[in-house]
Design an enzyme around this catalytic site. Structure first.
Site, PDB file in Angstrom:
ATOM      1  N   TYR A 185       0.854  -1.194   0.000  1.00 41.95           N
ATOM      2  CA  TYR A 185       0.000   0.000   0.000  1.00 41.95           C
ATOM      3  C   TYR A 185       0.888   1.241   0.000  1.00 41.95           C
ATOM      4  CZ  TYR A 185      -5.040   0.217   0.248  1.00 41.95           C
ATOM      5  OH  TYR A 185      -6.351   0.279  -0.082  1.00 41.95           O
TER       6      TYR A 185
ATOM      7  N   GLU B 180      -0.452   4.874  -0.428  1.00 41.37           N
ATOM      8  CA  GLU B 180      -1.256   6.089  -0.652  1.00 41.37           C
ATOM      9  C   GLU B 180      -0.365   7.329  -0.611  1.00 41.37           C
ATOM     10  OE1 GLU B 180      -4.313   6.419   2.260  1.00 41.37           O
ATOM     11  OE2 GLU B 180      -5.712   5.184   1.122  1.00 41.37           O
TER      12      GLU B 180
ATOM     13  N   ASP C 155      -7.427  12.959 -25.262  1.00 41.16           N
ATOM     14  CA  ASP C 155      -7.558  11.576 -24.781  1.00 41.16           C
ATOM     15  C   ASP C 155      -6.924  10.661 -25.826  1.00 41.16           C
ATOM     16  OD1 ASP C 155      -8.228   9.016 -24.173  1.00 41.16           O
ATOM     17  OD2 ASP C 155     -10.311   9.430 -23.646  1.00 41.16           O
TER      18      ASP C 155
ATOM     19  N   THR D 285      -4.021   5.294 -22.028  1.00 44.72           N
ATOM     20  CA  THR D 285      -3.982   3.958 -21.418  1.00 44.72           C
ATOM     21  C   THR D 285      -2.673   3.303 -21.835  1.00 44.72           C
ATOM     22  OG1 THR D 285      -5.088   2.965 -23.317  1.00 44.72           O
ATOM     23  CG2 THR D 285      -6.493   3.600 -21.480  1.00 44.72           C
TER      24      THR D 285
ATOM     25  N   LYS E   1      -3.068  -0.522 -24.763  1.00 41.76           N
ATOM     26  CA  LYS E   1      -3.479  -0.604 -26.169  1.00 41.76           C
ATOM     27  C   LYS E   1      -2.222  -0.555 -27.055  1.00 41.76           C
ATOM     28  CE  LYS E   1      -8.104   1.292 -25.383  1.00 41.76           C
ATOM     29  NZ  LYS E   1      -8.275   1.741 -24.019  1.00 41.76           N
TER      30      LYS E   1
ATOM     31  N   ARG F  17      -2.500  -3.068 -18.041  1.00 46.75           N
ATOM     32  CA  ARG F  17      -3.764  -2.338 -18.033  1.00 46.75           C
ATOM     33  C   ARG F  17      -3.626  -1.176 -17.060  1.00 46.75           C
ATOM     34  NH1 ARG F  17      -7.051  -5.255 -20.900  1.00 46.75           N
ATOM     35  NH2 ARG F  17      -8.633  -3.665 -20.661  1.00 46.75           N
TER      36      ARG F  17
HETATM   37  C1  LIG Z   1     -10.671   7.098 -26.182  1.00 45.43           C
HETATM   38  C2  LIG Z   1     -10.714   6.250 -24.959  1.00 45.43           C
HETATM   39  N1  LIG Z   1     -10.638   6.836 -23.756  1.00 45.43           N
HETATM   40  C3  LIG Z   1     -10.680   6.141 -22.618  1.00 45.43           C
HETATM   41  C4  LIG Z   1     -10.793   4.766 -22.642  1.00 45.43           C
HETATM   42  C5  LIG Z   1     -10.958   4.058 -21.335  1.00 45.43           C
HETATM   43  O1  LIG Z   1      -9.960   3.215 -20.989  1.00 45.43           O
HETATM   44  P1  LIG Z   1     -10.231   2.139 -19.825  1.00 45.43           P
HETATM   45  O2  LIG Z   1     -10.959   1.011 -20.449  1.00 45.43           O
HETATM   46  O3  LIG Z   1      -8.834   1.798 -19.381  1.00 45.43           O
HETATM   47  O4  LIG Z   1     -11.032   2.808 -18.764  1.00 45.43           O
HETATM   48  C6  LIG Z   1     -10.861   4.091 -23.857  1.00 45.43           C
HETATM   49  C7  LIG Z   1     -10.989   2.626 -23.894  1.00 45.43           C
HETATM   50  O5  LIG Z   1     -11.228   1.997 -24.840  1.00 45.43           O
HETATM   51  C8  LIG Z   1     -10.837   4.859 -25.055  1.00 45.43           C
HETATM   52  O6  LIG Z   1     -10.953   4.280 -26.247  1.00 45.43           O
END
Ligand SMILES: Cc1ncc(COP(=O)(O)O)c(C=O)c1O
Length: 413
Positions: A53, A55, A199, A225, A228, A234
């Protein structure tokens, strides 16, 4: 450290794990948001840091025994900043959704307006779809893509921004097959006094390899993320300018999360190191070459692609003139060992549970070492199956060929 084999501790779970390994090994995975993490990433995610842990942040923890957790998180932060040329990095978000929500918490007040891409035209749930937390707390306005070209129409988006005066504009998508240039988005955000959030969940690996335009100089915050195109564990992360660093850190912890997953942060550090290698740049280039090869094969076989092609890792196939829905297409392809997901096309007349499209992508097949020859073969099989959805014999024959191809490209050697 000697670990007891899972088979001895819990044979029921071990059996499912073995079956999943076989499934991944013996099918062609064309879901653009999935990939095969390296064995170092897998091993680190199940490492001893699972137990810890921590935090807080390096040097400011709420638990004892965090010296080595600090060391891991500092290595990961340094690598992320170097890889992306960012002033600040927060590696604690448990997911891409969590990273987005933390940014809203940092930058917005309840009731503020967000301008984002409509889910059915390529956006993501976490950009404010009904039923999600951002939809509850913020006012969501959506832009779409141009009906004819399938691309962003920046003039229209600028007009909309001027009319709506959002506090935050989100650029980024789950199913947009074209390059995004970020400078005009910055200009639109500046014209209306909005923050710009990029994003990059899907294309962050292409950005790391510099085969896609870079949002870092233009966006106030970049979310992503690791699992991908970046081929890591993950989890999510946030990059931002120094001025926003403490707001972002506080919004992640304690704003929207508790203790960080230190085992995952360690694995994130490994994936950043992997992404710095010259071989990763070659990998990312090949993802795009493979995607274009598959896209061209499918177009030659009569399939219509939204925007007429792809210049990233995915394509969006419009099946509306093919007498097959996205749902049925994904089902019959999976019966032949080809795994894709159904996806709405822009202005889809069918609901998201059925859809008129599929969204194949090439990051995972490229990790296996497949190249253009394999893409042409896979394109031919996809075409044969989708043009003959009731021919089970054909599917079975293709399934045998798929398995043979998979054996030549093992996911873990
Ligand atoms: C554009 C976009 N933003 C955010 C996410 C969210 O990712 P997570 O599944 O890790 O929450 C995704 C997932 O496919 C995505 O395509």
């Amino acid at each position: 450290m000697k670990l007891k084999p899972i088979a001895q501790v819990d044979p029921q779970i071990d059996e499912v794990l073995q079956k999943e390994l076989n499934r991944q090994q013996n099918t062609l995975m064309l879901i653009p948001s999935e990939n095969y993490a390296s064995s170092a990433v897998l091993e680190t995610q199940s490492s001893i840091f699972t137990n810890k842990y921590a935090e807080g942040y390096p040097g400011k923890r709420y638990y004892q025994g965090c010296t080595l957790a600090d060391e891991i998180e500092e290595i990961a932060i340094t690598r992320a900043k170097k890889l992306f040329g960012a002033e600040h990095a927060n590696l604690q978000p448990h997911s891409g959704t969590g990273a987005n929500i933390a940014c809203y918490q940092a930058l917005l007040q309840p009731g503020d307006k967000i301008l984002s891409l409509d889910l059915t035209q390529g956006g993501h749930l976490s950009h404010g779809k009904e039923g999600t937390l951002p939809h509850t707390y913020y006012r969501i306005v959506n832009y779409g893509v141009d009906k004819k070209s399938g691309r962003f129409d920046l003039d229209k988006i600028r007009k909309m921004a001027k009319k709506e005066r959002p506090r935050l504009i989100i650029v980024g998508a789950s199913s947009y097959p074209r390059k995004i240039e970020f400078k005009p988005w910055r200009e639109i955000a500046d014209e209306v006094g909005a923050y710009l959030l990029a994003d990059m969940a899907h294309i962050i690996g292409l950005i790391a390899a510099k085969v896609h335009p870079d949002p870092v100089p233009y966006a106030d915050v970049v979310t992503a993320t690791c699992q991908k195109t970046l081929r890591g564990p993950r989890g999510g992360f946030i990059l931002c300018k120094k001025e926003l660093a403490s707001k972002i850190d506080r919004a992640v912890f304690p704003g929207t999360q508790g203790g960080p997953f230190m085992h995952t942060i360690a694995a994130k550090a490994i994936c950043f190191k992997e992404a710095m290698q010259p071989s990763f740049k070659e990998y990312a280039k090949q993802i795009i070459i493979n995607c274009q090869s598959l896209a061209n094969t499918l177009m030659e076989k009569g399939f219509k692609l939204i925007t007429g092609g792809s210049d990233n890792h995915l394509m969006l196939i419009d099946l509306s003139s093919q007498k097959i829905t996205g749902k049925k297409a994904a089902l019959v392809l999976e019966e032949a060992g080809i795994v894709v997901n159904k996806n709405c096309i822009p202005f889809d007349v069918l609901p998201p549970s059925i859809t008129s499209g599929i969204r194949p992508g090439t990051p995972a097949l490229t990790t296996r070492g497949m190249k253009e020859d394999e893409m042409k073969l896979i394109g031919k099989w996809i075409s044969e199956i989708l043009h003959n959805p009731n021919n089970k014999k054909m599917r079975d024959e293709i399934k045998a060929k798929v398995e043979k191809l998979c054996h030549s490209f093992p996911i873990y050697k």
